[in-house]
Every structure is written in C-alpha cells, then in structure tokens.
Motif scaffolding. Structure first.
Motif, PDB file in Angstrom:
ATOM      1  N   ARG A 134       3.684  -1.417  -7.449  1.00  0.00           N
ATOM      2  CA  ARG A 134       2.898  -0.331  -6.873  1.00  0.00           C
ATOM      3  C   ARG A 134       3.479   0.051  -5.515  1.00  0.00           C
ATOM      4  O   ARG A 134       4.153  -0.753  -4.864  1.00  0.00           O
ATOM      5  CB  ARG A 134       1.413  -0.683  -6.738  1.00  0.00           C
ATOM      6  N   HIS A 159      -8.470  -3.239  -2.226  1.00  0.00           N
ATOM      7  CA  HIS A 159      -9.348  -2.221  -1.652  1.00  0.00           C
ATOM      8  C   HIS A 159     -10.818  -2.601  -1.819  1.00  0.00           C
ATOM      9  O   HIS A 159     -11.669  -2.177  -1.039  1.00  0.00           O
ATOM     10  CB  HIS A 159      -9.057  -0.846  -2.254  1.00  0.00           C
ATOM     11  N   CYS A 184       0.860  -1.179   0.000  1.00  0.00           N
ATOM     12  CA  CYS A 184       0.000   0.000   0.000  1.00  0.00           C
ATOM     13  C   CYS A 184       0.899   1.233   0.000  1.00  0.00           C
ATOM     14  O   CYS A 184       0.779   2.101  -0.851  1.00  0.00           O
ATOM     15  CB  CYS A 184      -0.886  -0.022   1.250  1.00  0.00           C
ATOM     16  N   GLN A 238      -5.532  -6.365   4.214  1.00  0.00           N
ATOM     17  CA  GLN A 238      -5.871  -6.750   2.834  1.00  0.00           C
ATOM     18  C   GLN A 238      -4.629  -7.081   2.014  1.00  0.00           C
ATOM     19  O   GLN A 238      -4.734  -7.326   0.805  1.00  0.00           O
ATOM     20  CB  GLN A 238      -6.674  -5.622   2.154  1.00  0.00           C
ATOM     21  N   LYS A 290       0.115   9.365   0.773  1.00  0.00           N
ATOM     22  CA  LYS A 290      -1.065   8.539   1.035  1.00  0.00           C
ATOM     23  C   LYS A 290      -2.279   9.381   1.415  1.00  0.00           C
ATOM     24  O   LYS A 290      -2.197  10.217   2.320  1.00  0.00           O
ATOM     25  CB  LYS A 290      -0.777   7.563   2.187  1.00  0.00           C
ATOM     26  N   ASP A 338      -3.185  -0.747   5.557  1.00  0.00           N
ATOM     27  CA  ASP A 338      -3.838  -1.806   4.774  1.00  0.00           C
ATOM     28  C   ASP A 338      -3.227  -3.203   4.930  1.00  0.00           C
ATOM     29  O   ASP A 338      -3.284  -4.009   3.983  1.00  0.00           O
ATOM     30  CB  ASP A 338      -3.903  -1.396   3.297  1.00  0.00           C
ATOM     31  N   GLU A 361      -2.269  -5.482  -3.410  1.00  0.00           N
ATOM     32  CA  GLU A 361      -1.361  -5.101  -2.324  1.00  0.00           C
ATOM     33  C   GLU A 361      -0.643  -6.327  -1.754  1.00  0.00           C
ATOM     34  O   GLU A 361      -1.285  -7.322  -1.385  1.00  0.00           O
ATOM     35  CB  GLU A 361      -2.125  -4.338  -1.239  1.00  0.00           C
TER      36      GLU A 361
HETATM   37 MN    MN Z   1      -3.991   0.749   0.255  1.00  0.00          MN
END
Ligand code: MN
Ligand code: PEP
Length: 337
Positions: free
Chosen positions: A126, A272, A102, A312, A131, A309, A298
C-alpha cells in the motif's frame, strides 16, 4: 425479488423468465450454482407479477427481497466473490495482508518498506500518492511521481500495489500504475467516483466512511456493481464515536455482519481504526479471529520521520511480529497467510 429455479431447470425455461422480467423493464441477474439457478430481479419490481412467475415452467419458488442492496447482497449471489488483484486472490482461504506507508514519500522510503513487508509475508503493497488530508497545508502526496515509485516497487518485489483515487478524472492515470484502486473513507459516498469505478476494469478497495452505517457502505458498493464492476473489496477502518483515546473505534461487528449480508470480501484497517501503533497488532488479531479476509496495515521504516500517520505506523520488525502472531489465529480458522 429472487426466483429460485427447480433442480434441472432448462436454459429455455430460464430464458423465458428473463424475457418476462425484461418485458416489465427490469433487469435479470442470473446466478447459476451447481444445484440450482437463482434469478435476481433488479429495478422497479412492483410491476412484475410474482404470482404469475410462480406458475411458469421450471420455477420452484419466488422470494421478495426487501434489502436495498441487490447485487451486493447474498440473496442474489450466495457464493463468496473472489477478487483477483493481479494474481492475489482476496476472499478465499488466504488472508491477504496489504502493508506499506500511509504515503509514498521518496523512492528510498518506499522500496525499503516494500522489501521489508514482502519479507515479513505481506501479499500487497500500500502507499498513497494522492492524499486526502484534512488540512490543505499538510503533505498532499507525490502525485504521479509517487505512482511511478509504486509501480517500480511492484516490478522489483512482485507485490501488487494499492493506492487511493480521489477523483473520477484520475482513474485512467492511476489505473496505468496501480493494481487495486482505493476509495478512502472521505469519498465513500462520492457517487460520481463510485459510478466511474464501476465502469473501469480495475478492482476496488472501498473503505467505510468514518460516519457511515453498514447499510451505507453496502449501498456505496452497490453503485460500483450496478455500473458493471463486481471486483470490490470492502474495508472496515473504524468509525467516529465519543471515545477520544483512539483516533476511531474499530467496529468489529462489521466484519461478521458484512460477511453475512454480502458475498464481497471484507478486510480491516487496524491503523486508521486505532491511530496508535501499539493497538495495531491486538486489533489485527481480533480482525482475523472475527473472519476478516485480510488486513491493510501502515508500515514505515522510521515512523518518527513520517510525513503522515507516523503515530499509527509499525516499524518493519513490529510488522513482522504481527504477521507471526496472526498466523496461529488464521490456522485455527482453517486459513493461511
Ligand atoms: Mn494513513
Ligand atoms: C489511508 O488509507 O491512508 C487513508 C487515508 O485511509 P482512510 O480513507 O480510511 O482514512
């Protein structure tokens, strides 16, 4: 309005039409296919006389377009757009998987993740440096130091990098480091940002707002194209519904629908969309089966230590398993990873 030219219409005939359109203050958009040329008319088309155009040399027919997104829609531009992100093509036969944390948290964390996702078969890295956190007290990202680490990871692994831009003023700085500029869900309707990205020369990853309709997503993309940049990738990342067991609800309908309505590539963010790492692989499989051109996932080497995050984020071995398990689905659709 679109004007469909006869097979074999001459350049002069096309030129006459574009001049006619410009005389009425509209802008022509020419899409020259192998068989026929299509001229889209952008602007206040009420002033352009369709019957008059139908009589002009070389014109096969004219069609009224009622959809508000002209440049993004398939009517003007029937062929799929390919977006080239520093050599990685999105929207073609290859399903492009972008993966990484993330947020960039440290050099070690990012480089370790970059190698892990590359070895598992990801084509892009990524990682957020700036953020958009719901709370001003949460970790806001490493800023320019994070961008430098992303660029170093690209140099080491060869993976192009994608990172978020939240403010038009940040575009030049972020463009110095990143290959693909992400507009997050919270900024999908930041029209100043979209217009500025249209004037910039980097490709854009535009995420659907968490409370935005598909038409609003396409109109947001229209801002970028109308300002001169057609290198836009759309992303479904889940929308808010009454459901509380997941962070968002993945709108899988959006994938085939957007592919029908628009020529732009469409990818899915299962992280997400669900908020739960256990749901990331099954929803990724569904996304690929529905025709997504890619995924953005992620991945964190130690999700329990993640600054954002973690719940996830997939561990690298689970991400490698995801890659193995989407491969046969991609192959069944004639696509590769
Ligand atoms: Mn994220
Ligand atoms: C992200 O990709 O880290 C992110 C913040 O996503 P979204 O804008 O979709 O919430």
């Amino acid at each position: 309005m679109i004007i469909i030219m006869k097979h074999g219409a001459t350049t002069e005939q096309v030129g006459n039409i574009t001049q006619y359109i410009e005389r009425w203050g509209c802008k022509p958009h020419i899409s020259a296919g192998a068989e026929t040329t299509i001229i889209g008319v952008i602007g206040d088309v009420r002033r352009v006389d369709r019957d008059q155009i139908a009589l002009m040399d070389g014109v096969e027919s004219t069609v009224r377009i009622l959809r508000p997104y002209k440049l993004v829609g398939r009517d003007f531009h029937p062929m799929d757009t390919l977006v080239n992100v520093n050599g990685v093509v999105v929207g073609g036969e290859k399903i492009v998987v972008m993966a990484g944390p993330c947020a960039v948290e440290s050099r070690e964390q990012l480089i370790e993740t970059a190698w892990a996702v590359k070895n598992a078969g990801a084509s892009m890295l990524r990682g957020g440096a700036y953020k958009p956190r719901s709370s001003p007290y949460s970790f806001q990202g490493l800023g320019e130091d994070g961008l430098k680490i992303m660029a170093e990871a690209r140099d080491l692994t060869g993976l192009p990098v994608v990172t978020e831009v939240m403010d038009p003023q940040m575009i030049p700085l972020i463009s110095d480091y990143a290959d693909l500029l992400q507009v997050g869900a919270r900024n999908m309707q930041n029209f100043a940002l979209l217009a500025a990205l249209g004037k910039n020369n980097r490709p854009v990853l535009l995420k659907r707002g968490m409370m935005s309709s598909i038409e609003e997503l396409l109109m947001a993309a229209e801002y970028i194209l109308a300002n001169g940049n057609d290198q836009v990738i759309l992303c479904e990342r889940g929308i808010r519904t009454f459901e509380t067991y997941t962070r968002n609800t993945l709108d899988i309908n959006a994938v085939p629908l957007v592919k029908q309505l628009s020529h732009l590539p469409m990818i899915v963010d299962p992280s997400h969309a669900t908020g739960k790492w256990e749901l990331v692989e099954p929803t990724s499989r569904a996304a690929v089966a529905a025709g997504a051109d890619g995924l953005i996932v992620e991945v964190h080497p130690r999700p329990e230590e993640a600054l954002s995050d973690g719940a996830q984020s997939l561990k690298p071995d689970r991400f490698a398993q995801l890659m193995r398990n989407i491969q046969p689905i991609a192959a069944a659709l004639g696509r590769s990873l």
